[in-house]
Every structure is written in structure tokens, then in C-alpha cells.
Design a protein around this motif. Structure first.
Motif, PDB file in Angstrom:
ATOM      1  N   SER A 117      18.105   3.925  -7.474  1.00  0.00           N
ATOM      2  CA  SER A 117      17.831   4.037  -8.778  1.00  0.00           C
ATOM      3  C   SER A 117      16.502   3.288  -9.090  1.00  0.00           C
ATOM      4  O   SER A 117      16.023   3.371 -10.132  1.00  0.00           O
ATOM      5  N   THR A 118      15.608   2.831  -8.215  1.00  0.00           N
ATOM      6  CA  THR A 118      14.420   2.229  -8.493  1.00  0.00           C
ATOM      7  C   THR A 118      13.295   2.875  -7.695  1.00  0.00           C
ATOM      8  O   THR A 118      13.549   3.938  -6.789  1.00  0.00           O
ATOM      9  N   PRO A 119      12.164   2.727  -7.942  1.00  0.00           N
ATOM     10  CA  PRO A 119      11.049   3.423  -7.517  1.00  0.00           C
ATOM     11  C   PRO A 119      10.802   3.445  -5.891  1.00  0.00           C
ATOM     12  O   PRO A 119      11.110   2.334  -5.307  1.00  0.00           O
ATOM     13  N   MET A 120      10.139   4.394  -5.274  1.00  0.00           N
ATOM     14  CA  MET A 120       9.887   4.328  -3.974  1.00  0.00           C
ATOM     15  C   MET A 120       8.389   4.239  -3.725  1.00  0.00           C
ATOM     16  O   MET A 120       7.842   4.980  -4.308  1.00  0.00           O
ATOM     17  N   GLN A 121       7.948   3.624  -2.804  1.00  0.00           N
ATOM     18  CA  GLN A 121       6.535   3.639  -2.498  1.00  0.00           C
ATOM     19  C   GLN A 121       6.380   4.301  -1.078  1.00  0.00           C
ATOM     20  O   GLN A 121       6.891   4.012  -0.062  1.00  0.00           O
TER      21      GLN A 121
END
Length: 266
Positions: A117-121
Motif C-alpha cells: 500500500s506504500t511506495p517502493m524504492q
């Protein structure tokens, strides 16, 4: 269905000691951020753009190539990544058979996260070989944010579509592999039925073990039947076992490909 090789990040981080190459202008890397799938996986891509006249290699590069090695050190909110391989071309370089890509190639990536649900780097390096008259190893660093939404990318989609046919799609039934002792290793012969793809067919056999060298296939076609024989030798010259279920057999003709996973004892 594509065979999906899921690789934990710890195993994809084996090239941390690589250093930047003075020939980086021969190839450039770009992260294609891609999109988030309904199941929470993220579909991204690495696009390699080569200098005019240069080529790079597939996972099984042939007689003189250098296979790509992925490292994802520094990535955040990513637990594992599964690279996908578009159908490669077959090259004849001074009598040696090599397998890879020219001009550019997009490697699609299926990215897994424990918190989708959150951004990935995504950060890391891809080590490749690039060749014209000579072959040169090149290390390319990348770093990009994979957004929690994103949009579909036509280049990634095209690379996913440009895959070998599966065994079922090609109408291949029973596949057998006979194994014989040879000096220093094993001789393996794969036998299966496949309607001719047209043109010159090349069969690539992979053992599933990076420590095992596999020779170029010796191919015999009789109607719809293909017999492809290879020699396998362990890099340490030690005796070794072979798991037939780990063998991958790919038939290429320069335009189409068929990929077979595993074979039975003859």
C-alpha cells in the motif's frame, strides 16, 4: 503460464563489490516505474539502451557472452523481485553462437513487498556484457521510486508479451532427458515433439545450476521430433548430480521461441 523465478533480495545482492566501468557510455539503464497490480505486486522494468552496433546478452549467453546479473542493494519496502526475459536473438560472431539483444531491451520485473500500500524504492545495479568487435563488462546503477499507483507502460507490456511460448501453448507433450556419463561430466539428450518453427532452430539447455557449464546443443530433427544433446561439466571438475526438474530447454528460431521446464527420465 510464465515460469516465475522469485528471487529474495539477499540473493540478488551478490554483486556489491562491482565497480563502475569506464565504458558506461556504451550502455545506459532506465527504470520504468510501471504500475501496481491488483494483487499488490508492482510491475516495473529496466530498459537497457545500447550504443549503435553493440549488443548485450540473455541469461544463457552462448559461447562467449556475459549473462546479466541483477543486484538490488539499497531497495526499500521490497522483499523479492522476479525478473522476466524477453525472447532473445541468436548471433553468429566469428563462428561462435551467442544469444542476446541488440539496440535495446526491457527486462520486466515483478516486485513484491510486505506493505504494497506504500511506495517502493528500487535501487541497485545491473552488470552486463556489451559486445561489438570485443566484449566489455559494464556496471549500470539505478535508483527510482515505484509509486503506489502508477500507470501501465507500453514498453513493459510489449516485453512481457515478447516471451517464449509455454510447453502447453506449443502443443508439446512428453519430454524426456537421457543422462550418460562422459569424461569429466554428463551427456544429456532431450527428446520431444515440436512442429518446426521455421528457419534455423537453436536449442538451448540450461541445467538450473550456475556452477555447471553446458555446451552448445547438437540438434537432430526428424519430422516433428527434436533430439538436442549437450555436455555438462561442473566448474570445480567435481562429480555432481543433475535434477531433471531444474532443466530448462528453449527452442529459438530468431523470431519465435518455446520454453520447456523439466523433463522425465527416458
Amino acid at each position: 503460464m510464465l515460469k516465475k523465478t522469485l528471487i529474495p533480495l539477499a540473493l540478488l545482492a551478490l554483486t556489491n563489490s562491482a565497480v563502475a566501468s569506464p565504458f558506461d557510455d556504451l550502455a545506459q539503464v532506465e527504470v520504468l516505474p510501471g504500475w501496481r497490480a491488483a494483487n499488490g505486486d508492482h510491475i516495473a522494468g529496466l530498459r537497457i539502451t545500447l550504443a549503435p552496433g553493440w549488443k548485450t546478452y540473455w541469461r544463457a549467453p552462448g559461447d562467449a557472452g556475459i549473462p546479466p546479473v541483477f543486484s538490488f542493494n539499497g531497495s526499500q519496502n521490497i522483499s523479492a523481485i522476479a525478473p522476466h526475459w524477453p525472447t532473445p536473438d541468436v548471433f553468429d560472431s566469428a563462428g561462435m553462437q551467442t544469444i542476446g539483444y541488440h539496440d535495446s531491451v526491457v527486462f520486466p520485473l515483478t516486485v513484491h513487498s510486505n506493505d504494497p500500500s506504500t511506495p517502493m524504492q528500487i535501487s541497485g545495479r545491473i552488470d552486463i556484457g556489451v559486445c561489438e568487435e570485443i566484449c566489455i563488462p559494464v556496471s549500470l546503477d539505478f535508483d527510482a521510486l515505484l509509486p503506489a499507483s502508477g500507470t501501465r507502460d507500453s514498453a513493459i507490456t510489449a516485453a512481457l508479451v515478447d516471451r517464449p511460448m509455454t510447453q502447453a501453448e506449443a502443443g508439446i507433450g512428453h519430454v524426456v532427458c537421457s543422462v550418460d556419463l562422459i569424461e569429466g561430466g554428463l551427456g544429456v539428450t532431450a527428446i520431444f515433439d515440436l512442429a518446426p518453427l521455421g528457419g534455423t532452430e537453436v536449442v538451448v539447455v540450461e541445467s538450473g545450476d550456475a556452477n555447471i557449464w553446458v555446451s552448445q546443443s547438437r540438434i537432430e530433427r526428424r519430422g516433428t521430433q527434436i533430439r538436442a544433446s549437450v555436455d555438462m561439466v561442473h566448474h570445480t571438475d567435481d562429480s555432481f548430480g543433475l535434477d531433471r526438474s531444474d532443466i530448462t530447454i528453449t527452442v529459438l528460431n530468431g523470431q519465435r521461441a518455446v520454453e520447456i521446464h523439466g523433463c522425465a527420465a527416458s
